[in-house]
Design an enzyme around this catalytic site. Structure first.
Site, mmCIF file in Angstrom:
data_model
loop_
_atom_site.group_PDB
_atom_site.id
_atom_site.type_symbol
_atom_site.label_atom_id
_atom_site.label_comp_id
_atom_site.label_asym_id
_atom_site.label_seq_id
_atom_site.Cartn_x
_atom_site.Cartn_y
_atom_site.Cartn_z
ATOM 1 N N ASP A 9 -15.321 -20.330 44.329
ATOM 2 C CA ASP A 9 -16.653 -20.513 43.766
ATOM 3 C C ASP A 9 -16.439 -20.968 42.314
ATOM 4 O O ASP A 9 -15.405 -20.682 41.719
ATOM 5 C CB ASP A 9 -17.402 -19.182 43.832
ATOM 6 C CG ASP A 9 -18.723 -19.227 43.106
ATOM 7 O OD1 ASP A 9 -19.444 -20.234 43.237
ATOM 8 O OD2 ASP A 9 -19.030 -18.246 42.387
ATOM 9 N N ARG A 10 -17.392 -21.701 41.750
ATOM 10 C CA ARG A 10 -17.158 -22.175 40.391
ATOM 11 C C ARG A 10 -17.716 -21.205 39.341
ATOM 12 O O ARG A 10 -16.958 -20.551 38.622
ATOM 13 C CB ARG A 10 -17.741 -23.585 40.182
ATOM 14 C CG ARG A 10 -17.104 -24.281 38.967
ATOM 15 C CD ARG A 10 -17.892 -25.488 38.502
ATOM 16 N NE ARG A 10 -19.073 -25.071 37.749
ATOM 17 C CZ ARG A 10 -19.963 -25.902 37.241
ATOM 18 N NH1 ARG A 10 -19.847 -27.206 37.433
ATOM 19 N NH2 ARG A 10 -20.993 -25.440 36.565
ATOM 20 N N ASP A 11 -19.033 -21.113 39.265
ATOM 21 C CA ASP A 11 -19.651 -20.307 38.198
ATOM 22 C C ASP A 11 -19.405 -18.818 38.448
ATOM 23 O O ASP A 11 -19.830 -18.269 39.456
ATOM 24 C CB ASP A 11 -21.153 -20.601 38.123
ATOM 25 C CG ASP A 11 -21.419 -22.059 37.772
ATOM 26 O OD1 ASP A 11 -20.911 -22.534 36.748
ATOM 27 O OD2 ASP A 11 -22.116 -22.737 38.556
ATOM 28 N N ASP A 17 -20.036 -17.462 34.022
ATOM 29 C CA ASP A 17 -21.367 -17.906 34.437
ATOM 30 C C ASP A 17 -22.385 -17.652 33.327
ATOM 31 O O ASP A 17 -23.015 -16.604 33.268
ATOM 32 C CB ASP A 17 -21.768 -17.184 35.723
ATOM 33 C CG ASP A 17 -23.022 -17.773 36.336
ATOM 34 O OD1 ASP A 17 -23.605 -18.701 35.732
ATOM 35 O OD2 ASP A 17 -23.425 -17.308 37.414
ATOM 36 N N HIS A 18 -22.534 -18.657 32.462
ATOM 37 C CA HIS A 18 -23.543 -18.555 31.410
ATOM 38 C C HIS A 18 -24.908 -19.032 31.896
ATOM 39 O O HIS A 18 -25.876 -19.000 31.135
ATOM 40 C CB HIS A 18 -23.135 -19.392 30.195
ATOM 41 C CG HIS A 18 -21.872 -18.934 29.513
ATOM 42 N ND1 HIS A 18 -21.687 -17.636 29.083
ATOM 43 C CD2 HIS A 18 -20.733 -19.600 29.187
ATOM 44 C CE1 HIS A 18 -20.497 -17.530 28.513
ATOM 45 N NE2 HIS A 18 -19.894 -18.690 28.571
ATOM 46 N N GLY A 19 -24.974 -19.516 33.131
ATOM 47 C CA GLY A 19 -26.231 -20.011 33.689
ATOM 48 C C GLY A 19 -26.363 -21.506 33.530
ATOM 49 O O GLY A 19 -26.503 -22.017 32.424
ATOM 50 N N THR A 51 -19.406 -25.078 45.299
ATOM 51 C CA THR A 51 -20.352 -24.553 44.313
ATOM 52 C C THR A 51 -21.796 -24.963 44.608
ATOM 53 O O THR A 51 -22.088 -26.142 44.836
ATOM 54 C CB THR A 51 -19.914 -25.009 42.897
ATOM 55 O OG1 THR A 51 -20.861 -24.558 41.927
ATOM 56 C CG2 THR A 51 -19.762 -26.508 42.779
ATOM 57 N N CYS A 90 -23.534 -28.355 46.304
ATOM 58 C CA CYS A 90 -24.844 -28.529 46.937
ATOM 59 C C CYS A 90 -25.904 -28.514 45.848
ATOM 60 O O CYS A 90 -26.076 -27.499 45.168
ATOM 61 C CB CYS A 90 -25.120 -27.413 47.948
ATOM 62 S SG CYS A 90 -26.806 -27.522 48.601
ATOM 63 N N HIS A 92 -29.114 -28.752 46.302
ATOM 64 C CA HIS A 92 -30.434 -28.469 46.877
ATOM 65 C C HIS A 92 -30.883 -27.034 46.635
ATOM 66 O O HIS A 92 -30.101 -26.149 46.351
ATOM 67 C CB HIS A 92 -30.391 -28.742 48.395
ATOM 68 C CG HIS A 92 -30.017 -30.156 48.714
ATOM 69 N ND1 HIS A 92 -28.777 -30.496 49.213
ATOM 70 C CD2 HIS A 92 -30.696 -31.302 48.540
ATOM 71 C CE1 HIS A 92 -28.724 -31.819 49.365
ATOM 72 N NE2 HIS A 92 -29.869 -32.332 48.960
ATOM 73 N N CYS A 105 -30.690 -26.557 52.868
ATOM 74 C CA CYS A 105 -29.488 -27.344 53.137
ATOM 75 C C CYS A 105 -28.420 -26.478 53.803
ATOM 76 O O CYS A 105 -28.192 -25.331 53.400
ATOM 77 C CB CYS A 105 -28.956 -27.905 51.827
ATOM 78 S SG CYS A 105 -27.556 -29.006 52.044
HETATM 79 MG MG LIG Z 1 -20.699 -17.593 41.324
HETATM 80 ZN ZN LIG Z 2 -27.142 -29.435 49.870
#
Ligand SMILES: [Mg+2]
Ligand SMILES: [Zn+2]
Length: 181
Positions: A9-11, A17-19, A51, A90, A92, A105
């Site tokens: 996962d990225r954030d 994860d600063h948002g 992500t 993604c 969406h 999605c």
């Molecule tokens: Mg995350």
């Molecule tokens: Zn998507």
């Protein structure tokens, strides 16, 4: 011959994860991420970022900004004995998005679409692969895709963990290196 993957996962896993992080100057890498990615590369595992990026759908930033940040990140890993083989995102959201991005999605985690596409694109052995996420929805996507090992990155140790085989909690990212064997 199939390849095992470390899915990230990225954030919250790659970067703090600063948002809706979308510019390089907003990125604080999570301690241990370079060591972990270098360890995966040394074992010839693929490293794949998956992500949700509803910030695109919401209109907070656009696809070119996302691609620019992704390329910048890949450069930082390349400088640190690592490599990100692919990034899937993604843009969406089922409700809170501009009309062209508003849909339920099959890529948006907890759905498994991004993981299944990565499997097909890169010839991955999902049962032999590992995913690290900081939310239960990350682990749920991996479970639905058949990823064998699903690690919840939970530095505070406060999240509840699904009681399933293949699931574990890690408090630091380098702890995950023990699963890459
Ligand atoms: Mg995350
Ligand atoms: Zn998507």
């Amino acid at each position: 011959m199939t390849v095992r993957a470390l899915f990230l996962d990225r954030d919250g896993v790659v970067n703090v994860d600063h948002g809706y992080v979308h510019r390089p100057e907003q990125v604080d890498f999570v301690p241990g991420i370079f060591e972990l990615v270098a360890a995966a590369r040394a074992r010839q595992w693929a490293v794949v970022v998956v992500t949700n990026q509803s910030g695109i759908g919401r209109g907070y930033y656009d696809e070119p900004a996302f691609r620019h940040l992704s390329e910048w990140m890949r450069g930082r890993f390349a400088e640190n004995e690592g490599r990100i083989d692919a990034v899937y995102h993604c843009p969406h959201h089922p409700r809170d998005a501009l009309p062209e991005y508003r849909k339920d999605c099959t890529d948006r985690k907890p759905a498994p679409g991004m993981l299944l596409r990565a499997r097909d694109d890169l010839g991955l052995d999902l049962a032999g692969s590992v995913l690290i996420g900081d939310r239960p929805s990350d682990l749920e996507a991996a479970r639905r895709a058949g990823v064998g090992t699903r690690l919840l990155f939970d530095p505070e140790g406060t999240e509840s963990l699904p009681d399933e085989p293949g699931v574990a909690r890690i408090r630091t990212l380098p702890e995950a290196i023990a699963w890459l064997d």
